[in-house]
Structures are given as C-alpha cells and as structure tokens.
Write a protein that holds these residues in place. Structure first.
Motif, PDB file in Angstrom:
ATOM      1  N   VAL A 135       0.896  -1.117  -0.123  1.00 55.17           N
ATOM      2  CA  VAL A 135      -0.010   0.004   0.137  1.00 55.17           C
ATOM      3  C   VAL A 135       0.983   1.348   0.083  1.00 55.17           C
ATOM      4  O   VAL A 135       0.754   2.394  -0.892  1.00 55.17           O
ATOM      5  CB  VAL A 135      -0.797   0.002   1.131  1.00 55.17           C
ATOM      6  CG1 VAL A 135      -1.674   1.200   1.379  1.00 55.17           C
ATOM      7  CG2 VAL A 135      -1.953  -1.127   0.903  1.00 55.17           C
ATOM      8  N   THR A 136       2.044   1.376   0.912  1.00 55.84           N
ATOM      9  CA  THR A 136       2.742   2.374   0.896  1.00 55.84           C
ATOM     10  C   THR A 136       3.563   2.784  -0.341  1.00 55.84           C
ATOM     11  O   THR A 136       3.595   3.647  -0.954  1.00 55.84           O
ATOM     12  CB  THR A 136       3.733   2.058   2.018  1.00 55.84           C
ATOM     13  OG1 THR A 136       3.209   2.022   3.186  1.00 55.84           O
ATOM     14  CG2 THR A 136       4.962   3.330   1.900  1.00 55.84           C
ATOM     15  N   TRP A 149       1.944   5.943  -7.239  1.00 59.77           N
ATOM     16  CA  TRP A 149       1.031   6.753  -7.906  1.00 59.77           C
ATOM     17  C   TRP A 149       1.370   8.375  -7.982  1.00 59.77           C
ATOM     18  O   TRP A 149       1.294   9.052  -9.014  1.00 59.77           O
ATOM     19  CB  TRP A 149      -0.215   6.576  -7.191  1.00 59.77           C
ATOM     20  CG  TRP A 149      -1.388   7.356  -7.350  1.00 59.77           C
ATOM     21  CD1 TRP A 149      -2.162   7.381  -8.584  1.00 59.77           C
ATOM     22  CD2 TRP A 149      -1.404   8.671  -6.776  1.00 59.77           C
ATOM     23  NE1 TRP A 149      -3.111   8.691  -8.777  1.00 59.77           N
ATOM     24  CE2 TRP A 149      -2.545   9.310  -7.674  1.00 59.77           C
ATOM     25  CE3 TRP A 149      -1.020   9.452  -5.834  1.00 59.77           C
ATOM     26  CZ2 TRP A 149      -3.228  10.579  -7.416  1.00 59.77           C
ATOM     27  CZ3 TRP A 149      -1.789  10.439  -5.242  1.00 59.77           C
ATOM     28  CH2 TRP A 149      -2.794  11.200  -5.985  1.00 59.77           C
ATOM     29  N   ALA A 150       1.948   8.658  -6.822  1.00 57.69           N
ATOM     30  CA  ALA A 150       2.238  10.087  -6.676  1.00 57.69           C
ATOM     31  C   ALA A 150       3.552  10.256  -7.700  1.00 57.69           C
ATOM     32  O   ALA A 150       3.241  11.592  -8.398  1.00 57.69           O
ATOM     33  CB  ALA A 150       2.891  10.524  -5.349  1.00 57.69           C
ATOM     34  N   ILE A 151       4.212   9.646  -7.890  1.00 61.02           N
ATOM     35  CA  ILE A 151       5.495   9.737  -8.725  1.00 61.02           C
ATOM     36  C   ILE A 151       4.992   9.794 -10.240  1.00 61.02           C
ATOM     37  O   ILE A 151       5.370  10.651 -10.936  1.00 61.02           O
ATOM     38  CB  ILE A 151       6.539   8.663  -8.347  1.00 61.02           C
ATOM     39  CG1 ILE A 151       7.307   8.774  -7.018  1.00 61.02           C
ATOM     40  CG2 ILE A 151       7.681   8.646  -9.824  1.00 61.02           C
ATOM     41  CD1 ILE A 151       8.511   8.027  -6.916  1.00 61.02           C
ATOM     42  N   LEU A 152       4.235   8.759 -10.505  1.00 62.65           N
ATOM     43  CA  LEU A 152       3.851   8.550 -11.933  1.00 62.65           C
ATOM     44  C   LEU A 152       2.727   9.591 -12.365  1.00 62.65           C
ATOM     45  O   LEU A 152       2.855  10.019 -13.478  1.00 62.65           O
ATOM     46  CB  LEU A 152       3.059   7.197 -12.163  1.00 62.65           C
ATOM     47  CG  LEU A 152       3.886   5.906 -11.997  1.00 62.65           C
ATOM     48  CD1 LEU A 152       3.346   4.930 -12.111  1.00 62.65           C
ATOM     49  CD2 LEU A 152       5.127   5.923 -12.988  1.00 62.65           C
ATOM     50  N   SER A 153       1.918  10.149 -11.443  1.00 61.54           N
ATOM     51  CA  SER A 153       1.044  11.040 -11.827  1.00 61.54           C
ATOM     52  C   SER A 153       1.370  12.501 -11.690  1.00 61.54           C
ATOM     53  O   SER A 153       0.809  13.616 -11.970  1.00 61.54           O
ATOM     54  CB  SER A 153      -0.140  11.270 -10.730  1.00 61.54           C
ATOM     55  OG  SER A 153      -0.191  11.288  -9.489  1.00 61.54           O
TER      56      SER A 153
END
Length: 443
Positions: free
Chosen positions: A383-384, A390-394
C-alpha cells in the motif's frame, strides 16, 4: 491559569495510578529491566535533544540518513537473529552454545561483506559528509545487529541483572562523543549514534565470557533449523523496513533533506515509543515459549493476559503524554520544533494501534506460523509503495502531512490484519486466548 495546578495534579494522579498498575504486573528483575529501558530512553532523548540543538535541518537529515543505513544493514540478517532467539529460548547447555557460535559466525561474515560493499560504494557517492554517513552506517549497522543478538541471548539466559547494568552505562557512555561537538558538531552527533552499540558489546562480552563465541559454526542442520524458525519473520521485518525506507527516500528525493529534517521529531517519537514495547517482547517471549512447551493452558493464558495489560497500560500512558504534554514540553526545550509536532500527532494513532497488536502477534512467533505476519506486513508495504508510485507517476507531490498519514494508515492496516489472523489461528490453539478452558478442544 488558575486551573493549571488543579489540571496538572489530576493528570499526575491518573499517570501515577496507571504506573502503579504496570508495576504490579511487572515484578522483580522484569520491573528493573523495563525501568532501565525507560532510563535508556531518557538518555536517548538527551542525545537527540543535543543533536536537534546542534544541527540545522540539513544535519538532521544526514542523521536520519545514517539511521536509515544502519537499519538497512541491521535488516540483512535473513532471519538468523529471529530464528536463533526463538530457538535459544527453549535451549540450554551445548545446544545454546552452538546457536551462539553460529549466530556470531554469521554476523561476522555479514559485517565483512557489508564493509567491503560500503567501501566499494565510496567512489560513487558525493564525498565528504556522504562518505562519513556510508562508513558510519555500515559500521553501526553491524554493531547494532550484534547488540540485538547479545541482548536476546542475555534475556533468554536469564541475565537480566547484568543486562540492566550494561544497557544503562553503554547508553550513558554514548553521550561522551557529544563533547567533541564544541569543535565539530556534525561528526560528533553522528558518532554518538554509533557508540552505544559499540560500548554495549564491549561491556557485555567482557562482563560474561560465556556470551563470546567459541568457534566458527556452520553446521547445515543447525542453519536449516534456525532459518526455518526465523526466515519468514525476517521477510516481514524487511517489509516493515522497506515501508520506512520508501517514506524516507521519497521525502529526500522529492522534498529535500530539509523536509526530512522536519520529520526528525516524528522519527524520534517512533524510535522512542518502540523501545519500551520491545523490552516487553523480550521479557515475555521466553515465558510464553516455556509455557507452550510445558503444555500449560492456564499458565499460557495468564502470561498472555499479563502481556496485553502491560502493553495496553503503556499505550494509555503514552497516548496521554502525547496528547497533553508533548506541546508544552517541546515548547519549553525545543521551541523551534513545535510546528513539527503535527507529524507526531498524525503518526501516533497508527503507532499505538500497532503496538497494541504485539501481544496477539507473539502467538505466530511461538508457533512458528508466520503466514499472517507475511500477509499483513506485505500488504502494508505494498500500500505504501503503491501510493508513492502513484504520486511519482501522476506528478503529484505528497506533502509531509500526507507522508505521515500514509505511515499511520499502514500501521493501522497491518494491525487489523494481525488481529484477524490471531482470531482465526487461536480457534485452533485456544491456549493463547486470554481465558483458557480446560474442557476446550486442544490442537
């Protein structure tokens, strides 16, 4: 202001009552061991206070990175420490000595390999401070791993009185390095982090020569037994460390060393908070193993109840202290860091829940049934990692508040899964439930 003395007296009465109940549950050398652990916490707090006063946010970031390298090296034991401790709790005589020889042989090999890799990596780091962090981290990680094993060996062998003395004076001795801070504060503060395990090992091995290894031991059957008892626990520990490392490396890479320095107070809280529950685990694991080996249902239920009550009492005390005392105390001694308390408040609920699950999770260690550990810690880490990915890719930059909430949520998720696993497995092994009925169906 007129109500302040009354409020303080009421709070003191509540804390004194809870502390009295904890003392009633802990007796003799157990109580002394916990008190010494608490004293070591205070000395650790003194060292951390000095570090936060002497270093700027960049220096604190480097100190946090040093601790990360030490954690990484200390995690590379492949379950030898966990398995050795589990087996030595029920071993004596020659069997215990052979376990001690094997674990020290492994640590020696790991330390040599870590020093070679750390030395080879120096040309690829930026030099100066980074060189110091790498070398101290490798050295300190190997020493910390050795210290953990020797502490476990002493607890399993009933050497609590000696352990109390060595633990306290080694923590006090680590403060000596801070005297160099008047000349150069950064290396002095970093060295103080490494000196405590070094002093502990020297004092413990000198005080009781039985703790020393006799020879290099690599018997295949012994290796297999130790790995069987500890490898899956090692994997779960790796998951937990990866969880922490993902958080710290993300903050360093995307928010900067100064941001990691702002998290230092929360990192300090987590470290301090875990020290006392770790001593509870060390105290109660041998007792639970012995009661289980003796097939004592009533005795095992009694120990489990006592373990849970002690941990719950500690969590209540800690929660009250964080809620009511953290801000005024920080404002008094570290006023420049009051703003960073927000990260402590965000992490604390998950950390407390995770600690409350420890008395239940000990069942998996005693039975050597680690599937729930593996699933719970693995999902928490996934989950972490998923949120960070997700934060990096988005292209979304997580704030420090979001990072702290992510840590707290991961702790809460892992706790929920550990509790669910306990409820399922304890149907088969009812002796681990807090109330054992003699007529219950045994496994």
């Amino acid at each position: 202001m007129n109500g302040w003395p009354i409020w303080l007296c009421r709070l003191g009465a509540i804390l004194a009552e809870l502390a009295g109940r904890l003392r009633a549950l802990l007796a003799g050398e157990r109580q002394t061991f916990v008190l010494v652990s608490f004293s070591v916490n205070l000395l650790f707090l003194v060292r951390s206070y000095a570090t936060m006063q002497l270093l700027d946010y960049r220096g604190l970031g480097l100190a946090a990175l040093l601790q990360s390298v030490m954690l990484l090296i200390g995690a590379l034991h492949f379950g030898i420490i966990n398995g050795g401790y589990r087996l030595i709790c029920a071993a004596d005589g020659e069997e215990a000595a052979r376990l001690n020889d094997f674990v020290f042989s492994f640590i020696g090999g790991l330390a040599l390999a870590a020093l070679v890799v750390g030395g080879a990596s120096l040309p690829f780091v930026r030099g100066g401070e980074a060189d110091l962090v790498v070398l101290l981290g490798v050295f300190g990680g190997a020493l910390t791993l050795s210290r953990i094993w020797v502490m476990n060996r002493m607890v399993a062998g009933g050497m609590l009185r000696l352990l109390n003395r060595v633990n306290f004076w080694s923590a006090a001795g680590s403060l000596v390095a801070l005297g160099y801070a008047v000349i150069d504060p950064l290396p002095a503060c970093l060295a103080a982090i490494v000196l405590q395990p070094a002093f502990f090992l020297v004092a413990a091995l000198y005080a009781d020569r039985r703790l020393l290894p006799r020879r290099i031991e690599v018997d295949r059957r012994l290796v297999r037994n130790v790995l069987h008892a500890g490898f899956v626990v090692f994997l779960t520990g790796i998951f937990l460390q990866v969880n922490v490392q993902i958080e710290r490396w993300y903050v360093t890479a995307y928010l900067g060393l100064d941001a990691l320095g702002h998290l230092y107070l929360a990192i300090l809280f987590v470290t301090l908070f875990q020290l006392v529950p770790t001593s509870f685990d060390q105290i109660y694991l041998p007792a639970v193993v012995r009661e289980h080996a003796a097939d004592s249902g009533d005795g095992l239920a009694r120990i489990m109840r006592q373990f849970f009550l002690v941990v719950a009492g500690y969590c209540v005390l800690a929660a009250i202290a964080v809620a009511l005392l953290a801000r005024p105390v920080t404002a008094l001694i570290l006023p420049q860091y009051v703003g960073d308390l927000r990260y402590v408040y965000l992490i604390a609920p998950g950390m407390i829940l995770f600690t409350l699950g420890a008395p239940l999770a000990i069942m998996f260690n005693v039975l050597i049934r680690y599937r729930t550990y593996f699933i719970a810690y693995g999902i928490g880490t996934l989950v972490t990692a998923g949120v960070v990915a997700w934060a990096i890719l988005s292209g979304t930059v997580l704030s420090l508040d979001a990072v702290a909430l992510l840590r707290s949520g991961a702790y809460a998720l892992m706790t929920a899964m550990l509790v669910a696993g306990f409820l399922v497995l304890s149907r088969e092994h009812r002796r681990f439930r807090f109330r054992f009925r003699q007529s219950s169906r045994r496994p």
